[in-house]
Design an enzyme around this catalytic site. Structure first.
Site, short mmCIF file in Angstrom:
data_model
loop_
_atom_site.label_atom_id
_atom_site.label_comp_id
_atom_site.label_asym_id
_atom_site.label_seq_id
_atom_site.Cartn_x
_atom_site.Cartn_y
_atom_site.Cartn_z
N TYR A 80 -3.06 -9.49 15.89
CA TYR A 80 -2.87 -8.47 14.86
C TYR A 80 -3.88 -7.35 15.02
O TYR A 80 -3.53 -6.17 15.14
CB TYR A 80 -2.98 -9.11 13.45
CG TYR A 80 -3.10 -8.09 12.35
CD1 TYR A 80 -2.08 -7.17 12.11
CD2 TYR A 80 -4.25 -8.02 11.55
CE1 TYR A 80 -2.20 -6.21 11.11
CE2 TYR A 80 -4.38 -7.07 10.56
CZ TYR A 80 -3.35 -6.16 10.34
OH TYR A 80 -3.48 -5.21 9.36
N ASP A 84 -11.18 -17.29 10.23
CA ASP A 84 -11.88 -16.49 9.21
C ASP A 84 -13.29 -16.13 9.68
O ASP A 84 -13.97 -16.95 10.28
CB ASP A 84 -12.00 -17.26 7.89
CG ASP A 84 -10.80 -17.04 6.99
OD1 ASP A 84 -9.94 -16.21 7.34
OD2 ASP A 84 -10.73 -17.71 5.94
N ILE A 140 0.85 -1.20 0.00
CA ILE A 140 0.00 0.00 0.00
C ILE A 140 0.89 1.25 0.00
O ILE A 140 0.60 2.24 -0.69
CB ILE A 140 -0.95 -0.01 1.22
CG1 ILE A 140 -1.75 -1.31 1.25
CG2 ILE A 140 -1.91 1.18 1.16
CD1 ILE A 140 -2.51 -1.55 2.56
P1 NAD Z 1 3.50 -4.57 3.55
O1 NAD Z 1 4.07 -5.65 4.41
O2 NAD Z 1 3.58 -4.72 2.09
O3 NAD Z 1 4.15 -3.17 3.96
C1 NAD Z 1 4.62 -2.88 5.25
C2 NAD Z 1 5.99 -2.22 5.12
O4 NAD Z 1 6.49 -1.92 6.42
C3 NAD Z 1 7.02 -3.12 4.44
O5 NAD Z 1 7.71 -2.37 3.46
C4 NAD Z 1 7.94 -3.54 5.57
O6 NAD Z 1 9.26 -3.79 5.13
C5 NAD Z 1 7.86 -2.33 6.49
N1 NAD Z 1 8.15 -2.63 7.89
C6 NAD Z 1 7.67 -3.64 8.66
N2 NAD Z 1 8.15 -3.55 9.90
C7 NAD Z 1 8.96 -2.46 9.94
C8 NAD Z 1 9.75 -1.86 10.94
N3 NAD Z 1 9.80 -2.36 12.18
N4 NAD Z 1 10.45 -0.74 10.63
C9 NAD Z 1 10.41 -0.22 9.38
N5 NAD Z 1 9.68 -0.75 8.38
C10 NAD Z 1 8.97 -1.86 8.66
O7 NAD Z 1 1.99 -4.36 4.03
P2 NAD Z 1 0.82 -3.53 3.35
O8 NAD Z 1 -0.16 -4.49 2.81
O9 NAD Z 1 1.37 -2.48 2.46
O10 NAD Z 1 0.18 -2.89 4.65
C11 NAD Z 1 0.56 -1.61 5.13
C12 NAD Z 1 -0.13 -1.35 6.43
O11 NAD Z 1 -1.54 -1.46 6.26
C13 NAD Z 1 0.23 -2.33 7.56
O12 NAD Z 1 0.34 -1.62 8.75
C14 NAD Z 1 -0.95 -3.28 7.58
O13 NAD Z 1 -1.16 -3.82 8.86
C15 NAD Z 1 -2.10 -2.36 7.19
N6 NAD Z 1 -3.21 -3.07 6.56
C16 NAD Z 1 -2.99 -3.86 5.46
C17 NAD Z 1 -4.05 -4.56 4.88
C18 NAD Z 1 -3.83 -5.46 3.69
O14 NAD Z 1 -4.71 -6.30 3.43
N7 NAD Z 1 -2.74 -5.35 2.94
C19 NAD Z 1 -5.34 -4.43 5.40
C20 NAD Z 1 -5.54 -3.60 6.52
C21 NAD Z 1 -4.46 -2.93 7.07
N1 UDP Z 2 -9.61 -17.29 0.83
C1 UDP Z 2 -9.73 -18.50 0.14
N2 UDP Z 2 -8.59 -19.08 -0.34
C2 UDP Z 2 -7.35 -18.52 -0.20
C3 UDP Z 2 -7.26 -17.30 0.50
C4 UDP Z 2 -8.40 -16.71 1.00
O1 UDP Z 2 -10.82 -19.03 -0.01
O2 UDP Z 2 -6.35 -19.11 -0.64
C5 UDP Z 2 -10.84 -16.62 1.31
C6 UDP Z 2 -10.86 -16.37 2.81
O3 UDP Z 2 -11.40 -17.49 3.49
C7 UDP Z 2 -11.73 -15.11 2.90
C8 UDP Z 2 -11.45 -14.37 1.59
O4 UDP Z 2 -10.90 -15.35 0.70
O5 UDP Z 2 -13.10 -15.47 2.91
C9 UDP Z 2 -10.44 -13.24 1.77
O6 UDP Z 2 -9.29 -13.76 2.40
P1 UDP Z 2 -7.94 -12.90 2.50
O7 UDP Z 2 -6.94 -13.75 3.23
O8 UDP Z 2 -7.55 -12.39 1.15
O9 UDP Z 2 -8.37 -11.64 3.36
P2 UDP Z 2 -8.87 -11.55 4.88
O10 UDP Z 2 -9.18 -12.90 5.37
O11 UDP Z 2 -7.73 -10.92 5.57
O12 UDP Z 2 -10.08 -10.66 4.82
#
Ligand code: NAD
Ligand code: UDP
Length: 344
Positions: A152, A299, A14
């Site tokens: 988490y 889940d 992101i």
């Molecule tokens: P990502 O793992 O791709 O990015 C996280 C970044 O933080 C990475 O570049 C990693 O190297 C860096 N990082 C981790 N620990 C660190 C530390 N101690 N010091 C410095 N850098 C560090 O994850 P993402 O999907 O881009 O997610 C970004 C944020 O959004 C995270 O906080 C995650 O919890 C949150 N988030 C993600 C999702 C998702 O589905 N991807 C959903 C909800 C919230």
């Molecule tokens: N899921 C699935 N097969 C996979 C990964 C995920 O059926 O290999 C399903 C999971 O059970 C959920 C949805 O896809 O209903 C989204 O899962 P994901 O892990 O992408 O996101 P999160 O669970 O964090 O919302």
């Protein structure tokens, strides 16, 4: 006018897309990342795509005050911070909770202290829809009960609470963005999600099956109380999410007094696993073979945002369709079969 923004975790999925949006909007960036779950190549490509040279990288851990000090001093006074750095794997957080409390909560605490020290009190924080736990009413509004069920989500809610306390104690401007399920990639196919090993998440698993890197998708359960029995989520294009950060930061920087926002960032549309599989097949013309297997422990049946608050407060709504999520995610996968680990 361009602002100077510090981005933690800016090399991640992101973060990299958000960096690109911010560079294109004329901002100057300082990225702090220890590359624990990302590659410097992502930032190189971000700069290349932006056609600007306005990004400084400080490699290091956000839990180390000296690293943050270096970042705050590297380009001059910082106007605002976007805090992505953290750990995000639910299963891993159950197996190793201390690591999650350390990186996610302690890392955020060290960051907030460094911000105080450098006189910067404007922060956008990456929170998650999983803070709602196992809700029964939909769509989810920000004022509904939070009941996180794994470390988490617990660490993310704890950071939200820490930041709310800061806003009450002094003139901080904070936005906690509760993301739903970000997917897809920048339409160039140059940056995208690059999971290490076997992907945990549905979307990268599907693109790897499409690419022949995995044989078949496993659908985790078809006996949920949903339209087709498979789990429902609110998938949002990562570019919509990235744009939401730019809009949120602009909004915060215009607030004269202390403010603490908590906003859902989703589309408001719930899609089942089978909806996503069908959508991907329609967008790409490919077939995704799958087997239905047991439910995945932990889940929840459904997560779906009410995105109205973000619309009212920020004037922001997600614009991109499932077709665009699939098309752009597939373009990234095709151009980068091994992610950033091999030249495209
Ligand atoms: P990502 O793992 O791709 O990015 C996280 C970044 O933080 C990475 O570049 C990693 O190297 C860096 N990082 C981790 N620990 C660190 C530390 N101690 N010091 C410095 N850098 C560090 O994850 P993402 O999907 O881009 O997610 C970004 C944020 O959004 C995270 O906080 C995650 O919890 C949150 N988030 C993600 C999702 C998702 O589905 N991807 C959903 C909800 C919230
Ligand atoms: N899921 C699935 N097969 C996979 C990964 C995920 O059926 O290999 C399903 C999971 O059970 C959920 C949805 O896809 O209903 C989204 O899962 P994901 O892990 O992408 O996101 P999160 O669970 O964090 O919302």
């Amino acid at each position: 006018m361009g602002q100077r923004i510090l981005i933690t975790g800016g090399a991640g999925f992101i973060g990299s897309h958000t960096c690109l949006v911010l560079l294109e909007a004329g901002h100057e960036l300082v990225v702090v990342d220890n590359f624990d779950n990302s590659s410097p190549e992502a930032l190189r490509r971000v700069e290349e795509l932006s056609e600007r040279s306005a990004l400084t990288v400080v490699e290091g851990d956000i839990r180390q005050p000296l690293v943050l000090d270096q970042a705050f001093r590297s380009r001059g006074a910082i106007d605002g911070v976007i805090h992505f750095a953290g750990l995000k794997a639910v299963g891993e957080s159950v197996a190793d909770p201390l690591r999650y409390w350390d990186v996610n909560l302690n890392g955020s605490r060290v960051l907030a202290a460094a911000m105080e020290q450098h006189g910067c009190r404007t922060l956008v924080f990456s929170s998650t829809s999983t803070v709602y736990g196992e809700p029964e009413q939909f769509p989810l509004r920000e004022d509904m009960t939070t009941a996180p069920v794994h470390p988490y989500a617990q660490t993310k809610l704890a950071v939200e609470q820490m930041l709310e306390a800061l806003c009450r104690s002094s003139s901080w401007r904070v936005a906690c963005l509760r993301y739903f399920n970000p997917v897809g990639a920048h339409p160039s196919g140059q940056i995208g999600e690059d999971p290490l090993g076997v992907p945990n998440n549905l979307f990268p698993f599907i693109t790897q099956v499409a690419a022949g890197r995995r044989d078949r998708l496993q659908v985790f359960g078809d006996d949920y109380p949903t339209n087709d029995g498979t789990g429902i989520r609110d998938y949002i294009h990562v570019m919509d999410l990235a744009e939401a950060h730019a809009v949120t930061l602009d909004h915060l920087l215009q607030q004269p007094v202390s403010s603490c926002l908590t906003l859902n960032i989703g589309t408001g549309t719930g899609l089942s696993v089978l909806d996503v599989v069908k959508g991907f097949e329609t967008a790409t013309g490919l077939t995704i073979p799958f087997d239905v297997v047991e439910r995945r422990p932990g889940d929840v049946p459904r997560l779906q945002a009410c995105p109205e608050q973000a619309k009212t407060v920020l004037g922001w709504t997600a614009r991109r369709s499932l077709q665009e999520m699939c098309r752009d995610g597939w373009a990234w996968q095709q151009a980068n079969p091994m992610g950033y680990r091999q030249p495209a």
